[in-house]
Design a protein around this motif. Sequence first.
Motif, mmCIF file in Angstrom:
data_model
loop_
_atom_site.group_PDB
_atom_site.id
_atom_site.type_symbol
_atom_site.label_atom_id
_atom_site.label_comp_id
_atom_site.label_asym_id
_atom_site.label_seq_id
_atom_site.Cartn_x
_atom_site.Cartn_y
_atom_site.Cartn_z
ATOM 1 N N HIS A 185 6.949 0.305 18.393
ATOM 2 C CA HIS A 185 5.655 0.018 17.921
ATOM 3 C C HIS A 185 4.587 1.010 18.553
ATOM 4 C CE1 HIS A 185 7.288 -4.215 16.732
ATOM 5 N NE2 HIS A 185 7.981 -3.867 17.588
ATOM 6 N N GLN A 227 -7.197 5.886 20.378
ATOM 7 C CA GLN A 227 -6.270 5.889 19.350
ATOM 8 C C GLN A 227 -6.907 5.647 17.912
ATOM 9 O OE1 GLN A 227 -3.021 2.718 19.378
ATOM 10 N NE2 GLN A 227 -2.483 3.133 17.363
ATOM 11 N N ASN A 239 5.951 -3.453 9.064
ATOM 12 C CA ASN A 239 5.730 -4.651 9.548
ATOM 13 C C ASN A 239 5.039 -5.547 8.274
ATOM 14 O OD1 ASN A 239 6.463 -4.027 12.142
ATOM 15 N ND2 ASN A 239 3.949 -3.704 12.691
ATOM 16 N N GLU A 275 -1.130 5.856 14.106
ATOM 17 C CA GLU A 275 -0.926 4.478 13.648
ATOM 18 C C GLU A 275 0.499 4.079 13.292
ATOM 19 O OE1 GLU A 275 -2.322 1.464 14.317
ATOM 20 O OE2 GLU A 275 -4.261 2.070 13.963
ATOM 21 N N PRO A 276 1.181 3.581 14.364
ATOM 22 C CA PRO A 276 2.651 3.172 13.945
ATOM 23 C C PRO A 276 2.827 2.498 12.433
ATOM 24 C CG PRO A 276 2.094 3.195 16.295
ATOM 25 C CD PRO A 276 0.827 3.259 15.693
ATOM 26 N N CYS A 277 1.989 1.405 12.653
ATOM 27 C CA CYS A 277 2.125 0.701 11.219
ATOM 28 C C CYS A 277 0.685 0.299 11.075
ATOM 29 C CB CYS A 277 2.914 -0.492 11.382
ATOM 30 S SG CYS A 277 2.963 -1.679 10.037
ATOM 31 N N GLY A 278 -0.100 -0.624 11.919
ATOM 32 C CA GLY A 278 -1.292 -0.904 11.662
ATOM 33 C C GLY A 278 -1.180 -2.419 10.735
ATOM 34 N N GLY A 291 -0.624 -5.663 18.415
ATOM 35 C CA GLY A 291 0.045 -5.949 17.205
ATOM 36 C C GLY A 291 1.339 -6.381 17.515
ATOM 37 N N VAL A 341 8.042 1.397 13.092
ATOM 38 C CA VAL A 341 7.529 0.488 12.409
ATOM 39 C C VAL A 341 6.706 0.902 11.102
ATOM 40 C CG1 VAL A 341 7.014 -1.255 14.289
ATOM 41 C CG2 VAL A 341 5.199 0.377 13.956
HETATM 42 O O1 NHF Z 1 1.059 -2.260 13.812
HETATM 43 C C1 NHF Z 1 2.982 -3.386 15.795
HETATM 44 C C2 NHF Z 1 1.794 -2.510 16.253
HETATM 45 C C3 NHF Z 1 1.315 -1.756 14.998
HETATM 46 O O2 NHF Z 1 -0.099 0.345 14.423
HETATM 47 C C4 NHF Z 1 0.226 -0.690 15.164
HETATM 48 C C5 NHF Z 1 0.264 -0.330 17.036
HETATM 49 C C6 NHF Z 1 1.183 -1.051 17.723
HETATM 50 O O3 NHF Z 1 -0.461 0.775 17.129
HETATM 51 O O4 NHF Z 1 4.083 -2.836 15.278
HETATM 52 O O5 NHF Z 1 2.084 -1.906 17.184
#
Ligand code: NHF
Length: 469
Positions: A165, A304, A246, A377-380, A18, A213
Motif C-alpha cells: 500500500h 506525499q 482497490n 499515490e499507490p492507489c488513492g 487507506g 495497489v
Molecule cells: O489508497 C490503500 C492506500 C492507498 O494511495 C493510498 C496510499 C496508502 O497512499 O491501499 O494506501
Amino acid sequence: MKILFLASEADPFVKVGGLGDVAGSLPYALRALGHDTRLVLPFHSNLNTSGLNMHRETVFTVPRNGSDEPVQVSHTEINGLPIYLISGEPISKTASVYSPIPHVDGEKYTFFSMAALELARRLEWAPDILHANDWHTAPAVYAMYLKKQNGDPLFAKTKSVLSIHNLGFMGAGSSEQLAAYGLPPVTDEALPAWARHMPLPLGLWAADELVAVSPTYAEEILTPDFGCDLDGFLRTRSATVTGIVNGIDYSLWDPSADDSITAKFNADHLDARAANKAALQKRFGLAIDPSIPLLAMVTRFDPQKGVDIALEALRHVNDLPWQAIFLGTGHANLEASARRLEADLPDRVCAVLRFDARLSREIYAGADIFLMPSRYEPCGLAQMIAMRYGALPLARAVGGLRDTIVHNQTGFLFAGASPHALSVSLRSALKKFPNAKTWRAMQRRAMAQDFSWARSAGQYVELFEALIK
Ligand code: NHF
C-alpha cells in the motif's frame, strides 16, 4: 480457498489511513465470493468494538529470545466474517495503531505476525493463502517462508501474497525485534545490505506474489523515482509483481443514501446536487453562486499529497473565478501555508484544519473539482469517492490516479508534480466548467464507473487461484 488476512488496522475497529478502508472491505468481498477468509488484527485498547459479541478464543505463547511471550486471542464476527483480535504485552503497550518510536512498532508487529501464524496452528486451520499488508505484517510472510523451509506441515501448501500500500514505510529500526522472534537477516545479495533485516524488504523477498495497489504503482516501484532504493531488487522479482486497484464500499459511499449531506442525489437527478454546493458556500462565507467553480481538497496534510503544490498553483490562477475549501490535518508547515492562502484570499479560500468525516462527505457532494496533486499515490481512494459523488478529480497522472481517472472523460490528469503543471491543467478545467452540458456528461460518466470491491476482490481471487494451482 482458505485465506488468512493480516492487517494492522481495519474499519470499523480503527482507521488511520487507506489500509483501514481496504482491510475493512476486501476480506468481506473475498468471503462474499465464497472463500473462507479470516481477518486477524492487533487488539489495541482504542479499537471500537461496540455492539460486537466478543469471546475469548484461545491463549498460547510465542517464543521470544528463549522465553515465552503470552498471547490472548479474542474472536468476533461481522457479517459472517470471522475476526480474531490478538492481545499481548507488545500490543497493550500503546493505545494507538502506530507509534512514532520505530522499535516499539517493530516489537509489536513482529509479535503480532508470529502470533497470527501460531493462531492458524491452534485453530488447525491451514490457509491456502496468507495475505499480508504493508510492513507491519510482512514478518509473517518471512516467518512462514522459514517455517516451510523447516518442513512445517501446516504451511506446506500455503502461498503468500504481500500487498504494497505504501513502499516508503518499511519498518526500519526493527532489526533486534525480528531477531528476538527468531527471524534472522537474509543473506541474498539481491537485496541491498541495508534492507536484509527490515520487515517490508524481508516480506518482499519471501512472498510468492507481490501486489501493488494499482497497475501503475506496480510499474512505478520498479523505477528509481518510486522504488525507494528497492527498485533494483524489485526488478529481479518483476515476474511476481502485479497491480490490483482497490475498491470503495458502495454501501458506505452513496450520494443517493448519504444522510450526512444536505441533498441526496444520483446521476439521473444531478440538479439536486446544487443544494450541497450552496450549503458549503453559505457555511464557509463564500459567495453563494452556482457559476463559481468550487474546488476542494480533502487530505492528510503530508508532502506525499502535494498540498503545497495545490496551494501554490491557486495563486497562479488568481485571475479566474473559483473558490476553494481545504479539509484535513497534518504537517504544521503545510497547515500554516493553507492558513496563509486563506488570509491572502479570504473571500475565496477556506482552510478547515481538522479531521471531519461528515464534512468530507458534504465536500464530495458539493465540490465541482477535487484536487489530488499527489507526488506519489499507490492507489488513492478519495478520487474514487469524488467521482461517485460527481466531483470531478483533477489529479496528477501517477499510481492509482492514472488507473482510475480517464482524462477529459471522468476527470482531469496532468503530468508533473509542480504548481505550474497543476495550474495549467486547472486553467483548462475551469474553462470547461461553464459548459454545463459537457460538465454534466463528465459527471455522469464519473458516477457510472465501477469501483466496487467485488471487482477487485475478483482479481485477487484469480491471482490466488493461479498461485495455488
Ligand atoms: O489508497 C490503500 C492506500 C492507498 O494511495 C493510498 C496510499 C496508502 O497512499 O491501499 O494506501
